[in-house]
Design a protein around this motif. Structure first.
Motif, PDB file in Angstrom:
ATOM      1  N   LEU A 232      -2.691   5.085  -7.338  1.00 29.37           N
ATOM      2  CA  LEU A 232      -2.396   4.935  -5.920  1.00 29.37           C
ATOM      3  C   LEU A 232      -3.265   3.870  -5.273  1.00 29.37           C
ATOM      4  O   LEU A 232      -4.481   3.846  -5.501  1.00 29.37           O
ATOM      5  CB  LEU A 232      -2.745   6.254  -5.226  1.00 29.37           C
ATOM      6  CG  LEU A 232      -1.628   7.174  -4.819  1.00 29.37           C
ATOM      7  CD1 LEU A 232      -2.194   8.474  -4.306  1.00 29.37           C
ATOM      8  CD2 LEU A 232      -0.782   6.513  -3.769  1.00 29.37           C
ATOM      9  N   ASN A 233      -2.664   3.051  -4.448  1.00 34.22           N
ATOM     10  CA  ASN A 233      -3.380   2.040  -3.667  1.00 34.22           C
ATOM     11  C   ASN A 233      -4.166   1.050  -4.515  1.00 34.22           C
ATOM     12  O   ASN A 233      -5.129   0.480  -4.054  1.00 34.22           O
ATOM     13  CB  ASN A 233      -4.310   2.696  -2.621  1.00 34.22           C
ATOM     14  CG  ASN A 233      -3.515   3.054  -1.368  1.00 34.22           C
ATOM     15  OD1 ASN A 233      -2.313   2.828  -1.307  1.00 34.22           O
ATOM     16  ND2 ASN A 233      -4.191   3.594  -0.383  1.00 34.22           N
TER      17      ASN A 233
ATOM     18  N   ILE B   8       1.347   5.907   4.228  1.00 32.08           N
ATOM     19  CA  ILE B   8       0.301   6.721   4.830  1.00 32.08           C
ATOM     20  C   ILE B   8       0.724   8.191   4.768  1.00 32.08           C
ATOM     21  O   ILE B   8       1.885   8.518   5.072  1.00 32.08           O
ATOM     22  CB  ILE B   8       0.055   6.252   6.283  1.00 32.08           C
ATOM     23  CG1 ILE B   8      -0.546   4.848   6.232  1.00 32.08           C
ATOM     24  CG2 ILE B   8      -0.855   7.217   7.035  1.00 32.08           C
ATOM     25  CD1 ILE B   8      -0.427   4.060   7.512  1.00 32.08           C
TER      26      ILE B   8
ATOM     27  N   TYR C  81       0.863  -1.186   0.000  1.00 36.27           N
ATOM     28  CA  TYR C  81       0.000   0.000   0.000  1.00 36.27           C
ATOM     29  C   TYR C  81       0.902   1.239   0.000  1.00 36.27           C
ATOM     30  O   TYR C  81       2.057   1.184   0.435  1.00 36.27           O
ATOM     31  CB  TYR C  81      -0.891   0.016   1.241  1.00 36.27           C
ATOM     32  CG  TYR C  81      -0.114  -0.182   2.522  1.00 36.27           C
ATOM     33  CD1 TYR C  81       0.437   0.914   3.190  1.00 36.27           C
ATOM     34  CD2 TYR C  81       0.106  -1.456   3.034  1.00 36.27           C
ATOM     35  CE1 TYR C  81       1.177   0.741   4.341  1.00 36.27           C
ATOM     36  CE2 TYR C  81       0.857  -1.642   4.184  1.00 36.27           C
ATOM     37  CZ  TYR C  81       1.391  -0.540   4.840  1.00 36.27           C
ATOM     38  OH  TYR C  81       2.143  -0.715   5.962  1.00 36.27           O
ATOM     39  N   ALA C  82       0.360   2.336  -0.494  1.00 38.52           N
ATOM     40  CA  ALA C  82       1.141   3.573  -0.527  1.00 38.52           C
ATOM     41  C   ALA C  82       1.419   4.030   0.900  1.00 38.52           C
ATOM     42  O   ALA C  82       0.604   3.772   1.796  1.00 38.52           O
ATOM     43  CB  ALA C  82       0.379   4.648  -1.280  1.00 38.52           C
TER      44      ALA C  82
END
Ligand SMILES: *[C@@H]1O[C@H](CO)[C@@H](O)[C@H](O)[C@H]1NC(C)=O
Ligand SMILES: *[C@@H]1O[C@H](CO)[C@@H](O)[C@H](O)[C@H]1NC(C)=O
Ligand SMILES: *[C@@H]1O[C@H](CO)[C@@H](O)[C@H](O)[C@H]1NC(C)=O
Length: 490
Positions: A255-256, A227, A224-225
């Protein structure tokens, strides 16, 4: 007559002291080697490179100046940073846009060596650094393969390879032939061998799959990208999506989003297998060197050209300032100096290669480039790492620098220290303008490498990090010169 003979003998004995240089590059190789197993990047079966690492100065923390082929290669081959070479993409040639700089092979050519290159050294093509860069070489060998390169990966059978050898098999064959010729010459040689793998498409001999049983291949935990990551830090990995099989999945690279699990596993397994293939190809070149009795007279440098993402953060390939993309393997073997293996955890940069190889080969140190060096043919923006061969724990660089350009004249400037990575994405007024004033900040990132080496959380706006951010901002804006000044006399 006698006088002349003495001169000739003196000349030959001086020449004889000069060490050869074997300069090996592997394309898109991240530290996926047994010698870097503490990074937990997944399985690595690289016995030959690990063996070379055991006789080298092994840099555990070496950083490229840009995570893209031509800017990175141009930078380390000239020993200057992207803001000096002005090569940030795959379209410009440093002699046109930066200056008429002396390259590593050119330095040795100018100093009486025979300079020979093959495979991928500069980025190929006239619009990039021009692989032939005629000033660099006495001889350069272009090699082309006849394989199907339209899918992202392919394990090739022996029968198929006998008909159409893989590019790196052609590179090895040329390297062996060249070594035979060079061994017979009186003058020393600089031989550059550029392997194409593990660059996409991952095309490799099928036998290497056996080193990576499918059941051992895992999806990265951090798929996941980061945070609170700013979107400018992201790359939609167009390179991977351009292959037929990946394109057919209709993935956006947004993204994601991630690729299907099985695709992620297949690609990782194919990359790992390609690394083991390169390991075997390097072994063949080293065996030839041994056979020709040249081991004791030859410095060997082995590097990648930048890192690579294999689904970490959901990212693929390069084009970012993340650790996965800028952290790159580097080892230098110097006979008589690193024979028992020297490991350094000090921060070093790829611009340091040029001055290191020059000094290790017995030449006087290169001088540091002045602020404006477009007219200076020979100088360096790196620092010789030779002192680390005897004192690997010496106090060394406190910060190292990388950068990446995004469309719209935005440059991401990144600094890594022992504990942190800090990045500013700034609008640069004029494309390729050197050292912008960095006033127009688009986004910032801070990753805590002590507690979050994978860079999963951007802490830049956390209040308890304000003083760290202020200090790193100063380091980033100060650039590399004060860091080098701190090293004078060391
Ligand atoms: C570049 O430098 C080389 C010497 O290193 C010189 O021979 C050549 O003429 C120069 N080229 C230009 C365009 O100035
Ligand atoms: C990506 O996913 C992570 C983890 O689920 C989340 O924290 C983050 O906010 C997401 N980023 C974006 C831009 O959606
Ligand atoms: C991808 O898009 C094409 C064209 O819209 C469609 O025919 C195909 O079925 C899609 N493939 C997948 C895997 O969704």
């Amino acid at each position: 007559m006698l006088f002349c003979a003495i001169i000739v003998i003196l000349f030959l004995s001086v020449e004889g002291e000069k060490k050869n240089v074997l300069f090996i590059i592997s394309d898109d190789l991240r530290p996926q080697l047994g010698a870097y197993k503490e990074l937990n990047l997944g399985p690595s079966f690289t016995p030959n490179l690990d063996n070379l690492a055991g006789k080298s100065l092994l840099m555990k923390r070496a950083y490229v100046q840009c995570a893209l082929c031509s800017p990175s290669r141009t930078s380390f081959l000239t020993g200057r940073r992207p803001d000096t070479t002005r090569v940030y993409d795959l379209k410009h040639y440093f002699r046109d846009v930066g200056g008429n700089f002396t390259t590593i092979p050119q330095f040795f050519k100018n100093h009486g060596y025979r300079s020979v290159g093959m495979g991928k050294i500069f980025h190929p093509g006239v619009t990039a650094s021009n692989n032939e860069d005629p000033l660099s070489w006495n001889n350069f060998y272009h090699l082309e393969e006849d394989q199907d390169l339209s899918v992202s990966w392919r394990a090739v059978s022996k029968a198929e390879r006998l008909k159409d050898p893989l590019i790196d098999e052609l590179v090895v064959a040329q390297a062996k032939t060249s070594l035979h010729h060079l061994a017979r010459e009186r003058r020393p040689f600089f031989l550059a061998v550029g392997f194409r793998r593990p660059h996409l498409p991952f095309v490799f001999p099928e036998e290497y799959l056996a080193d990576y049983p499918a059941t051992q291949i895992q999806i990265p935990r951090n798929d996941y990208a980061p945070i609170d990551m700013p979107s400018i830090a992201w790359s939609k990995y167009p390179e991977l999506r351009s292959y037929h099989d990946i394109g057919a999945l209709n993935v956006t690279g947004n993204l994601n989003t991630t690729l299907p699990d099985q695709i992620v596993k297949d690609l990782r397994r194919a990359y790992f297998s390609s690394v083991t293939f390169v390991d075997a190809m390097v072994a063949e070149v080293l065996a030839e060197l041994e056979k020709l009795n040249l081991m004791d007279d030859t410095i060997i440098s082995f590097i990648g050209d930048h890192g690579f993402s294999l689904g970490e953060h959901g990212l693929w390939a390069k084009n970012t300032n993340f650790e996965d993309n800028v952290h790159t393997p580097m080892m230098i073997r110097v006979p008589g100096k690193t024979d028992r293996g020297v490991v350094t955890n000090n921060l070093v940069e790829f611009v340091d290669l040029f001055p290191t190889i020059v000094e290790a080969a017995g030449f006087p140190p290169l001088r540091q480039c002045p602020e404006r060096s477009s007219q200076v043919y020979l100088c360096t923006e790196g620092k010789s790492m030779v002192p680390l061969m005897t004192d690997p724990d010496a106090q060394w660089k406190s910060a190292v620098f990388s950068q990446y350009e995004r469309p719209g004249n935005i440059m991401g400037y990144s600094v890594k220290t022992d504990k942190y990575r800090y990045t500013e994405w700034v609008r640069v007024s004029e494309k390729a303008s050197s050292n912008s004033d960095m006033a127009d900040v688009v986004a910032r990132e801070l990753y805590d490498h002590e507690n979050d080496y994978q860079e999963n959380v951007n802490l830049v706006d956390h209040h308890d990090k304000a003083s760290v951010v202020a200090s790193l901002k100063q380091t980033l804006h100060g650039g590399w010169r004060p860091i080098h000044t701190d090293l004078i006399g060391k």
